[in-house]
Every structure is written in C-alpha cells, then in structure tokens.
Design an enzyme around this catalytic site. Structure first.
Site, mmCIF file in Angstrom:
data_model
loop_
_atom_site.group_PDB
_atom_site.id
_atom_site.type_symbol
_atom_site.label_atom_id
_atom_site.label_comp_id
_atom_site.label_asym_id
_atom_site.label_seq_id
_atom_site.Cartn_x
_atom_site.Cartn_y
_atom_site.Cartn_z
ATOM 1 N N SER A 282 -2.574 7.698 7.424
ATOM 2 C CA SER A 282 -2.062 6.822 8.483
ATOM 3 C C SER A 282 -0.558 6.689 8.302
ATOM 4 C CB SER A 282 -2.688 5.435 8.362
ATOM 5 O OG SER A 282 -2.214 4.813 7.187
ATOM 6 N N ASP A 283 0.145 6.352 9.363
ATOM 7 C CA ASP A 283 1.519 5.899 9.177
ATOM 8 C C ASP A 283 1.433 4.597 8.374
ATOM 9 O OD1 ASP A 283 4.243 5.503 9.172
ATOM 10 O OD2 ASP A 283 4.510 5.967 11.297
ATOM 11 N N TRP A 284 2.573 4.158 7.864
ATOM 12 C CA TRP A 284 2.566 3.036 6.909
ATOM 13 C C TRP A 284 2.175 1.722 7.606
ATOM 14 C CZ3 TRP A 284 2.740 7.345 4.947
ATOM 15 C CH2 TRP A 284 2.934 7.580 3.604
#
Ligand code: BGC
Length: 742
Positions: A282-284
C-alpha cells in the site's frame, strides 16, 4: 515481475549469440538450428530453475507458522517489513525514491542525522522525462540501484509514473509526463537500471492518482478505454517489459473502492490479466480495511501506525475465524519471498563505496544536461558569446535556491547541489564579472491571510525589484532565474493556479525593459504561466528540478558547452482555462472526480480541440537546425501482426553538433472509431554532427495502433488508413507518409 527471473538473465546472451554474433552472417541453417536447440534447452533450464525456486518457496511456507506469515505482511517501522530469522528470511528494507535514496529516518519521519546517508540527487521525474532518452533513464535507475544496494535497501520506491492529467498536480515534478508512451519507455529502462543492481523497483501509484487534493478520499471514475489507453500503459510496461518486482497501490479510490482494496485493479487487471507475480504494497497509510484488502489483492500494508494496523492482529484473527483463507496469506508470503530471493541473489554487496560517487555525479550531470529545454531563442542571444561580455547580472532566488529537499514528501539529503550561480561562476572564466541580486524571495501568506491551501505572496518586493532593475541596466547580459521550488510544488497539495509566484512576472517585465539582453531561465517541475516572459524576453530556457549537478548543466547550456536537447514532456498552456481538466471543471476535490475529458489528456486535448498551447508537448529548440527528409515505411499495407519499419533522414544544417529527438505521431484517417488527432507512437534521440545527415530507423508494432474496445474488453486494431508523421515537436511536424492496415 512475471516469474522470469532466470529467463531474463540467460536468454539475452543466447539471443544475441543467434542474432548479432558474427556467426549469423556466415553460418548456414545447420548452426541456426543448433542454436535454436540451445535456446530450447536453455528455456527448459530456465523453467526448471524457476520451478526449483517456487518449490523452495513452497517448502519454506509449509514450515512457517501463521503468526510468522502475518508478521511479514505489514511494516515494521516506516520503511522495513519483517523477516523470519529462524528460517533465514531477512527483513526487507524500503527506501524512497523516486529521485534519490532518502536519508535514514526514525519511525516518526524525523531524520536520524547520520553522517553516512547522503546521496546523489537526480533530476526529478519531469526533468528525466524531458531528456526523452531511455538510455538516460537506465543510467538514472542504475545510480539509484547502486546507491540503494550500498545502503542496504532492498526495494526502491520508484518510478512514479502517474500521468500528468492536471498541470496543477502538486507532484507533477515527481511524475514524468502527460503521455503514456513516453512514461512507459522511460519507466522500463529506469526499472531495468534499478533491478540490474539487485534492488527491486516499485512502480507507483497504482492507479489514477492524478491529484493531491483529497487524495486520501477522492473517488476517480473514467471509462474503461481511457483507463487502458492513458492511465495504465506505463504500469503494464513495468510489469510486462521490465519485470518489475513490486507495485504500490495508490491513496485514492478508483471506481468506488480504495486502490489498496481494489479487486478490479489489483486482482483482475494486475495479478490475473497481467500475471504479475511480485508484491503489492500500500502507499504509506493507504490501507483502510483488513478483509477487503486481504482478499482484493494487497500483500503488504505499509506506513500505518503501529496501533492501527489492518494486516497484523486483525488479519490473524480474520484467518482464525475463516474470513480469510490461509491460502490467501500463503500467496502474499510467496510474493514477498520471490522479492527476497531476487534481492539476495543479485547485485553488489552492501558497501558505502557506491554512495554518491563521482561517476554518479557525472551521470546526474549528463541527465540534467540532456533535459534542459531551450524554449525560445529569437535573437540568438544564446549561447552567450562570453568573449564579448564584460558583466553578467544573475537575478532571482532560483539562481541560488536548492531543490533537493523542501515541502512535503520524499527528498534527498544530497551530498551536494550545485546552484546555477555556482555553476556560472565556476564556468564563465575570469574575464567576465558576475553580480548576483536577489530579485524576489519566496514568501507565503500567513494562515490568517490565506483562504485555503498554501498561497504565495505575489506582491513584488519594491526594494529587490529596484536593485534588480538597476543591476540589469548596468550589465551586458541579465539572466533571471525564476519559476517555483519544492516548497511550492509539493506532495499533498495541488497548486491553485499556474501563475509564477512571488511577484516574478513584475520582475521579468521590469528587468527585460531595463536590458533587452535578458535570458529567462525557468526552474519548475510543472508547467507555469509564461505568457509574460514570452512577450518580454527573446531567450528562454526551462529546467526541471535538476539534481546535484543542476547548476553545472545550466551553465553549460547557457555558455554553449552543451547544445540543448531537452523536449517538453508536458504542454505549457496559454492559460489554465485552456487545459482540459480546468475547462471541464473536473477538479478540485469533489468526492468523485470523473475524468470526463477521456482520452484527451495533454496534447491529445490541445490537438483535437484545436486549442493553441503556449509551448506544446515535445517542444525544445537547439543551437543548430535539423532538416527532416525521406520518410519511408518498409511497406504500404500491413497486417495486424506486422511491424512497421520507418526510416527517415535528419540533417544537421548548422555549425554545432546536436542531439535531436525525432517524434513519430500516428493519425488514424477517416475511421469510425474516435481517436485523438494524433498520438505519439515512437521516438528516438539521435546525435547528428554539424553539416551531416543521419538515417533514423524506428519500428512500431501494428498492434500498438490498437484502441481498447470496451464492448469486447480487448485491444483491437481498426483496419484502415493511418498517417505516420515525423515531428520535432507535437506541433512542429515535418514529414509524413501514409500506410494502411488490413
Ligand atoms: C508517497 C509515496 C512514498 C511514501 C513513503 C507517500 O506519501 O505517496 O510515494 O513512497 O509516502 O515515503
């Protein structure tokens, strides 16, 4: 990645043996057959090795406990995910990306203040794209890969390939361009460069993450054809052609679901249709659920706070109560282990020696110097005829501003960054005096003064303005460094307009009036409003945020040590209201943003709607002139499986050797199916010596002329006539030929 780990390494030498070895010219069929047998044998060996690795992975998984498996599926700290020491499974270390190895941070994003984590600052995405040179993208990836490996990193969080849909997007500097083909070609080589060093690249942000406004909640919708033809090609090329090992799911929603729990994007398209075998992170902080994310294709949750992790205890519990099957968890672990095997078996061992070396500085300089765009040179003021110049006045904050770190998001603690003023001072020679005056300062409105967003104070500073005008009036040449900076163009926020901030237009008007020998150098990552500069100045240059060697490269172009060869990867519109996104009012920040302009992104819009841009996509002048002639295709009629072989001649008619990027656009003629007026289908950057002519050859697969048929859900080549146009930009079209497809 597509399980081609060994295949890539062993097949290419064989192919080159067969096709390029001396033997090919002289050796009869017998040997060719022998070679074919060797290929077949090698393919078998490759398959066997891949199978062996998969067996090894299976046997590791079979002896792992469920707790151990779950531990690997989420971040352990900001940029690490867990290993299993008892099984020899190492932690994975991640790093930003995309334009330099980020300094070491603690888990609250604060610097660890080490003395060993400086890196090379490479030109950011739009600057790399302005080189139009896949070889430069490979060098770029290699610098990143070597520095990442040296710092003990396994996964490099780049390239960032989202299409520049709106010129206001705060991350335009980080992304590459408005064109899917240019993005794809550069992304593939960037990834090859990184992965050849034994570091896994991460193509991001998947998908349709084209604005920062409300990026964590906005729901993007568009028709399927637009998704396939504009927004996905660079991701697909990363998987298909570059065998990328990891993909980052974006913050936004797509078609109603968050990208990190998007069954359609992650399972249907990426993993099933494209057969991607690597890991999806996932993106952060972009994970929003446990079961949906686990089932819909997310493998590793990154950047969530330790108290709010969906893929830790909550996932363990979901498996225990059978809401998520253990086989789903096994698949995620398998994907992580593939990445782990790859990074462990390939590339240089961690050492500090490869961080920010002179060779990396040289690569940064070369990329920067190939990316600088000569926008205008109507009086041939450039290159500066330095022998006759006694005094240059350098004006403007961007002459001394450093762009490696600022604003929100990934930056580079660069070992050094040469500013334009420093570059000029070191290269101009003792006979010419250089005076610097500030001209303007980046100032922002206070919270109480501004309505929303980060707004610049656009009032010129009268004292700095007067100083600049006086200095300009007393010198032979003035160079005004204007544009934006990374505090102004930043992740997390979109710009509100295209204006040059901080009162720079007033500065440009006043200085050009005081001295007609004024060069405007625009440093920005995104398009800005340059109407005033075009009216006032005869010489203009655009440079992206151009890395550690930015100032040296700019000085080299200004002084003529380098003949500029950059071409704009983005359209610079006359006004925001001309650009597709703005004129359709599809932004900012409604909860759903429908990409109603469809395929008409960037130059596709300007061409098809016949809207005149200020500087078009692909524009970039040279200190020499190139004449195109003799365009030919190898045939006139093609079948759908053919390759179109195009050749043409480019003559350098000036006195300076130069690089020219020949751009091939294709127009579909008289077809029923809607197509943009023309689309970039090939390009090549060639070096042509002064007064010489060179033959340029390019190939386009007929299948690359296909459109995505939404009813059939497949790519279809429409039969009919096509025009092949060679241009020096998307508007400076030189020669063409016609073909037909049966
Ligand atoms: C960005 C990513 C980046 C990550 C880690 C996010 O905010 O969108 O591109 O890799 O942070 O720094």
């Amino acid at each position: 990645m597509k399980l081609r780990t060994y295949q890539n390494q062993s097949i290419s030498p064989i192919i080159s043996r067969v096709f390029f070895g001396r033997s090919f010219i002289i050796i009869p069929l017998v040997l060719l057959i022998f070679n074919m047998n060797t290929i077949a044998q090698d393919v078998k060996i490759v398959r066997k090795l891949n199978q062996l690795e998969e067996h090894k992975i299976d046997s590791i998984i079979s002896i792992m406990t469920l707790d151990e498996k779950i531990a690997m599926l989420h971040g352990k700290g900001l940029f690490t995910s867990e290993g299993i020491p008892r099984l020899g499974i190492k932690e994975l270390h991640y790093t930003d990306g995309p334009f330099g190895i980020r300094e070491e941070l603690n888990d609250s994003w604060a610097s660890l203040r080490l003395t060993t984590d400086s890196a090379t600052f490479l030109p950011t995405g739009s600057a790399l794209a302005a080189t139009w040179d896949p070889d430069m993208a490979y060098e770029y990836g290699k610098v990143l890969g070597e520095e990442a490996k040296s710092r003990g990193k396994d996964i490099l969080l780049g390239p960032a390939v989202n299409i520049t849909r709106s010129p206001l997007n705060g991350r335009t500097y980080e992304y590459m361009s408005e064109d899917p083909l240019l993005n794809s070609k550069l992304a593939v080589k960037y990834i090859n460069g990184v992965q050849d060093c034994g570091v896994a690249a991460c193509v991001k942000h998947f998908a349709a993450n084209n604005q920062e406004t409300d990026r964590g909640s906005v729901n993007v919708t568009m028709d399927e054809r637009t998704l396939r033809e504009i927004y996905l090609p660079a991701f697909r090329a990363a998987v298909d052609e570059a065998n990328v090992y990891t993909v980052m799911a974006a913050y936004n929603k797509f078609g109603g679901d968050y990208c990190a729990e998007n069954d359609y994007l992650l399972n249907n398209i990426l993993k099933e249709e494209w057969n991607f075998k690597g890991l999806v992170m996932s993106d952060w902080g972009a994970t929003h659920s446990t079961v949906a994310s686990a089932l819909n294709g997310l493998d590793v949750e990154m950047g969530s706070s330790p108290n709010n992790t969906y893929f830790a205890k909550a996932l363990l519990d979901s498996v225990k109560i059978a809401r998520v099957r253990e086989s789903v968890i096994n698949d995620k672990v398998r994907r992580i282990l593939r990445v782990m095997f790859f990074v462990q078996k390939k590339g240089v061992a961690p050492t500090d020696d490869l961080v920010s070396t002179p060779a990396h500085g040289k690569a940064a300089w070369q990329i920067a110097s190939e990316s600088i765009v000569l926008l205008k040179n109507s009086n041939n003021l450039l290159p500066l005829k330095i022998a006759g110049i006694k005094k240059i006045v350098v004006i403007g904050d961007n002459a001394t501003h450093k762009h490696a770190r600022e604003g929100f998001g990934a930056g580079v603690k660069t070992r050094y960054e040469i500013t334009p003023l420093e570059g000029l001072k070191s290269k101009v020679g003792k006979k010419t005096a250089i005076q610097f005056v500030q001209g303007y300062k980046p100032k922002y409105l206070t919270t109480s003064e501004r309505g929303s967003g980060r707004q610049p104070d656009n009032q010129p500073d009268p004292v700095l303005l007067k100083e600049a005008v006086d200095a300009a009036g007393s010198c032979d040449v003035a160079i005004v460094f204007v544009g934006t900076n990374r505090g102004y163009e930043t992740e997390g926020t979109d710009r509100l307009d295209l204006k040059l901030p901080f009162g720079q237009d007033e500065l440009i008007s006043a200085v050009t009036k005081a001295n007609p020998n004024t060069v405007i150098v625009v440093i920005s990552g995104a398009p800005v409003d340059l109407n005033n500069s075009v009216k006032s100045a005869s010489a203009m240059i655009w440079s992206g945020f151009n890395g550690s060697e930015s100032g040296n490269a700019l000085a080299d172009v200004l002084l003529g040590n380098i003949n500029p060869s950059g071409k704009l990867p983005l359209t610079f519109p006359v006004s925001l209201s001309n650009s597709p996104v703005e004129s359709l009012k599809a932004i900012p920040g409604e909860s759903t943003v429908n990409y109603s302009e469809g395929l008409l992104v960037g130059y596709r819009w300007f061409d098809t709607k016949k809207v005149e841009p200020l500087f078009c996509f692909g524009h970039g002048l040279s200190y020499t002139t190139f004449v195109y002639s003799g365009i030919k295709s190898d045939k006139k009629k093609y079948s759908k499986k053919d390759k179109i072989k195009i050749s043409l001649k480019v003559k350098n008619t000036g006195a300076t050797t130069g690089l020219e990027t020949v751009q091939i656009y294709i127009s579909a003629l008289g077809q029923k199916i809607f197509k943009p007026t023309k689309e970039l289908k090939a390009f090549k950057k060639v070096l042509v010596n002064s007064e010489s002519e060179t033959e340029v050859k390019m190939e386009i697969n007929v299948s690359d002329l296909a459109y995505f048929n939404e009813k059939l859900m497949k790519w279809v080549v429409a039969p009919g006539n096509y025009k092949i146009i060679a241009g020096s930009s998307s508007k400076d079209l030189r020669i063409s030929t016609a073909i037909s497809v049966e």
